[in-house]
Design an enzyme around this catalytic site. Structure first.
Site, short mmCIF file in Angstrom:
data_model
loop_
_atom_site.label_atom_id
_atom_site.label_comp_id
_atom_site.label_asym_id
_atom_site.label_seq_id
_atom_site.Cartn_x
_atom_site.Cartn_y
_atom_site.Cartn_z
N GLU A 231 30.47 37.50 16.61
CA GLU A 231 30.70 36.11 17.01
C GLU A 231 29.56 35.17 16.63
O GLU A 231 29.17 34.32 17.43
CB GLU A 231 30.92 36.02 18.52
CG GLU A 231 32.07 36.86 19.03
CD GLU A 231 32.15 36.92 20.55
OE1 GLU A 231 33.26 36.90 21.06
OE2 GLU A 231 31.10 37.02 21.22
C1 TNX Z 1 33.69 39.12 23.28
S1 TNX Z 1 33.93 41.30 21.57
C2 TNX Z 1 32.36 39.45 23.08
C3 TNX Z 1 31.43 39.28 24.20
C4 TNX Z 1 32.10 38.79 25.45
C5 TNX Z 1 33.46 39.43 25.59
C6 TNX Z 1 34.16 39.07 26.86
C7 TNX Z 1 32.45 41.03 21.28
C8 TNX Z 1 31.82 41.85 20.30
N1 TNX Z 1 31.84 40.04 21.96
O1 TNX Z 1 30.40 38.41 23.83
O2 TNX Z 1 31.30 39.15 26.52
O3 TNX Z 1 34.24 39.03 24.51
O4 TNX Z 1 35.33 39.81 27.02
#
Ligand code: TNX
Length: 421
Positions: A231
């Site tokens: 992300e």
């Molecule tokens: C996605 S999936 C994230 C996290 C959040 C989570 C909450 C991923 C690699 N990163 O930063 O905590 O969703 O469900």
């Protein structure tokens, strides 16, 4: 071959290899005989025996057992909310009881930095103070972390430390504004993602990461170092590639195997890297998983709609998130890692891991209600060959776990999918 829960169905033929984690367990008239391929196998035989025994003497059994996948893990996000050494020890006990062998610790994020780094002391001193919602923060001293690693090792659990980069770095940028070209920022206690980034073109970024990784690597006996990579919405695609090109040699120089979330597969990867698949919302996750395999990486499967244990079980679950949908016990159980993504088969898969993000989880009791009973499903996905898995059989064995959770004070969710005693 096996099962993480009792009774473990005998699956290995008499002359099948046990491997380093396999075991044979014979119980006759209350007396147990264990044969194992290694210390881990012996330990797993003892876990099975303990599970069989319950309150009384163990029944007569003849079990030959060996795990399907090498990486059988859970992740705890100690950045959004902090969980101390005692909580982590208890989590390790849970992992060991179900023969899981990887504890991935998400040690840094926008809301907090959780491990003391001698060369960059403000990371923990300042960055450790905050948590989501203004809740108390905290961090592990290096002695704390050593104690966790030691406790895990005694139970054949490998700790995989994650320092999330280049995004999810607001707490670090706040504590050391020089990493952000001197820009000062306020600590962040919300739950948005994707707004922070290290500077992909600053030499200081790589001196920082080189020094942080060196300290974390030195404290970690296991072979893996997780660099996050997820992300990074505030890092341009071009900068992301530049970042990946410079960060990978830092990890390699420490003799560690690089692990990252699936997004890292958008960049050229050093061979032997480990890529953690998670995104079930669109085709991108599948594409990245295939890109990883095409580069010779091995995959850890963490499909959000199956094993993100921070997802609510159903609409009535008081805690957790819903962006990947509801994840009931059967969702966590009824899937095959080797057929989930087209063209990603058994050989490419190193294992399975259940992440537990903690934006909504404040106490270890909260954590346990999300873990149990779904962690048991994940353990069987990771341990038991596909052809031996059966939902009806599993759900009745799962029900038999409840008394020991009650006795042990383990919080769990009484999913309507299981006939609890
Ligand atoms: C996605 S999936 C994230 C996290 C959040 C989570 C909450 C991923 C690699 N990163 O930063 O905590 O969703 O469900």
């Amino acid at each position: 071959m096996g099962a993480a829960l009792i009774p473990a169905p005998a699956g290995l033929a008499p002359d099948d290899e046990l491997g380093p984690e396999g075991y044979r367990l014979e119980v006759r008239d209350g007396r147990a005989r264990i044969e194992a391929g290694g210390d881990a196998g012996r330990f797993y035989a003892e876990q099975t025996l303990r599970a069989l025994s319950g309150a009384g003497p163990p029944p007569d059994v003849s079990i030959a057992d060996r795990p399907r996948f090498a990486w059988r893990g859970a992740m705890l996000d100690v950045a959004r909310h902090f969980f101390g050494v005692e909580d982590v020890r208890r989590l390790i006990d849970h992992l060991a009881a179900y023969k899981l062998n990887v504890l991935h610790l998400h040690l840094s994020d926008d809301q907090g930095w959780r491990i003391a780094i001698d060369r960059w002391p403000r990371l923990a001193e300042q960055g450790g103070r905050t948590a989501v919602g203004g809740d108390p923060g905290g961090f592990y001293t290096q002695d704390d972390y050593r104690a966790i690693v030691r406790y895990a090792g005694e139970r054949f659990v490998t700790v995989v430390p994650e320092i999330d980069t280049p995004g999810h770095t607001h707490a670090a940028l706040c504590a050391h504004p020089e990493l952000a070209k001197g820009r000062r920022a306020e600590p962040y206690t919300g739950v948005e993602v994707g707004f922070s980034s290290l500077d992909a073109h600053a030499d200081l970024t790589y001196r920082f990461l080189g020094e942080v990784f060196a300290e974390v690597a030195a404290l970690t006996p296991g072979p893996y170092l997780h660099i996050g990579g997820d992300e990074a919405h505030s890092t341009s695609a071009e900068d992301y590639l530049a970042f990946m090109a410079r960060v990978q040699p830092l990890v390699a120089a420490l003799g560690k195997t690089l692990v990252g979330w699936e997004e890292i597969a958008s960049a050229p990867l050093q061979t032997g890297s480990v890529v953690q698949y998670w995104n079930t919302m669109n085709e991108r996750g599948h594409d990245l998983a295939r890109a990883a395999v095409a580069q010779g990486a091995r995959l850890v499967m963490s499909p959000a709609d199956r094993v993100y244990l921070d997802m609510k079980y159903d609409a009535a679950t008081p805690l957790g998130q819903e962006w990947a949908g509801h994840v009931e016990v059967r969702d966590s159980y009824d899937w095959d890692p080797a057929t989930l993504v087209d063209a990603v088969g058994e050989d490419a898969i190193l294992g399975v891991e259940a992440p537990l993000w903690t934006e909504t989880l404040r106490t270890f009791g909260d954590v346990e209600t999300m873990l149990f009973p779904r962690l048991c499903a994940v353990a069987e996905v990771a341990w038991t060959p596909q052809e031996r898995r059966d939902w009806d059989d599993f759900r009745s064995r799962l029900a038999s776990q409840a008394p020991q959770w009650e006795t042990g004070g383990v919080a769990y969710t009484r999913s309507p999918q299981v006939d609890w005693p």
